[in-house]
Design a protein around this motif. Structure first.
Motif, PDB file in Angstrom:
ATOM      1  N   ALA A   1      48.520   1.672  67.760  1.00 46.90           N
ATOM      2  CA  ALA A   1      48.836   2.742  66.800  1.00 46.90           C
ATOM      3  C   ALA A   1      48.317   4.122  67.191  1.00 46.90           C
ATOM      4  O   ALA A   1      48.573   5.085  66.476  1.00 46.90           O
ATOM      5  CB  ALA A   1      48.286   2.365  65.423  1.00 46.90           C
TER       6      ALA A   1
ATOM      7  N   GLU B   1      49.200   6.386  69.429  1.00 41.16           N
ATOM      8  CA  GLU B   1      50.244   7.402  69.579  1.00 41.16           C
ATOM      9  C   GLU B   1      50.889   7.745  68.236  1.00 41.16           C
ATOM     10  O   GLU B   1      51.230   8.899  67.984  1.00 41.16           O
ATOM     11  CB  GLU B   1      51.312   6.944  70.585  1.00 41.16           C
ATOM     12  N   ASP B   2      51.052   6.740  67.381  1.00 44.28           N
ATOM     13  CA  ASP B   2      51.632   6.983  66.064  1.00 44.28           C
ATOM     14  C   ASP B   2      50.728   7.900  65.234  1.00 44.28           C
ATOM     15  O   ASP B   2      51.211   8.826  64.579  1.00 44.28           O
ATOM     16  CB  ASP B   2      51.840   5.664  65.312  1.00 44.28           C
TER      17      ASP B   2
ATOM     18  N   ARG C   1      50.877  11.469  66.700  1.00 44.76           N
ATOM     19  CA  ARG C   1      52.100  12.180  66.299  1.00 44.76           C
ATOM     20  C   ARG C   1      52.059  12.560  64.826  1.00 44.76           C
ATOM     21  O   ARG C   1      52.513  13.634  64.443  1.00 44.76           O
ATOM     22  CB  ARG C   1      53.337  11.325  66.599  1.00 44.76           C
ATOM     23  N   TYR C   2      51.516  11.687  63.994  1.00 41.87           N
ATOM     24  CA  TYR C   2      51.442  12.002  62.571  1.00 41.87           C
ATOM     25  C   TYR C   2      50.518  13.194  62.342  1.00 41.87           C
ATOM     26  O   TYR C   2      50.837  14.086  61.559  1.00 41.87           O
ATOM     27  CB  TYR C   2      50.971  10.792  61.757  1.00 41.87           C
TER      28      TYR C   2
ATOM     29  N   ARG D   1      46.878  -0.995  59.200  1.00 40.70           N
ATOM     30  CA  ARG D   1      47.793   0.075  59.624  1.00 40.70           C
ATOM     31  C   ARG D   1      47.959   1.121  58.516  1.00 40.70           C
ATOM     32  O   ARG D   1      47.895   2.307  58.773  1.00 40.70           O
ATOM     33  CB  ARG D   1      49.147  -0.501  60.023  1.00 40.70           C
TER      34      ARG D   1
ATOM     35  N   GLU E   1      57.305   6.366  61.482  1.00 41.79           N
ATOM     36  CA  GLU E   1      56.281   5.638  62.234  1.00 41.79           C
ATOM     37  C   GLU E   1      56.335   4.140  61.958  1.00 41.79           C
ATOM     38  O   GLU E   1      55.552   3.373  62.491  1.00 41.79           O
ATOM     39  CB  GLU E   1      54.886   6.173  61.896  1.00 41.79           C
TER      40      GLU E   1
END
Length: 182
Positions: free
Chosen positions: A33, A35-36, A39-40, A76, A148
């Motif tokens: 997670a 990269e997610d 980006r967020y 998550r 995402e």
């Protein structure tokens, strides 16, 4: 070796094994997670270095929370909620700075397209980013979290709103994007 020393060493070994297991769990989630989350945080308006530091901070907080023995039902969703709150705090501190320019990526990207195709793609990306900016803050947040891969209840948990509100924000966002002719 005495019996009590052996029992003590066994206890330490079990504690280390549990710690390694916890570290392995957090490391696995970090790999899945990272990269997610990055980006967020960028989508919240953080600069890339701030987003990188923020992403690392999120996983450090996850590890610290789990190490205290707290149970997290959905890790998550938890990390996105922490990233959301941390991103807003960081953004509030950077009030004198301009947020990260989403067009920067398209300007520095190495493209194998010819100049005309490249220009058309940049114009379409610009229209898309402008349409996204015209959405309300909540619509953008819900949309980015959905992109995402989070489900409605996870988004609701991350943003502190109901799942039905998430559905409504997403419905309105999609309707507005369709009208934007992007």
């Amino acid at each position: 070796m005495s019996y009590s020393l052996g029992r003590e060493l066994t206890g330490i070994a079990l504690q280390n094994r549990a710690t390694l297991t916890l570290q392995d769990q957090v490391a696995q989630l970090f790999l899945e997670a990272r990269e997610d989350i990055y980006r967020y945080l960028l989508s919240l308006g953080l600069y890339p270095p701030q987003a990188q530091e923020g992403a690392q901070e999120v996983f450090l907080r996850l590890y610290a929370t789990l190490r205290k023995g707290e149970k997290i039902q959905n890790p998550r969703a938890w990390i996105f909620r922490v990233a959301h709150n941390l991103g807003l705090k960081i953004r509030a501190r950077q009030n004198t700075r301009v947020p990260f320019d989403a067009n920067l990526e398209s300007q520095i990207a190495d493209s194998t397209l010819n100049p005309e195709q490249s220009l058309l793609e940049r114009e379409q990306a610009l229209r898309f980013h402008q349409a996204i900016q015209r959405l309300s803050e909540q619509q953008r947040r819900c949309l980015f979290l959905r992109m995402e891969g989070l489900r409605y209840p996870e988004i609701a948990s991350a943003l502190g709103i109901s799942a039905s509100a998430v559905g409504e924000f997403l419905r309105r966002a999609i309707a507005r994007l369709k009208k934007s002719e992007i």
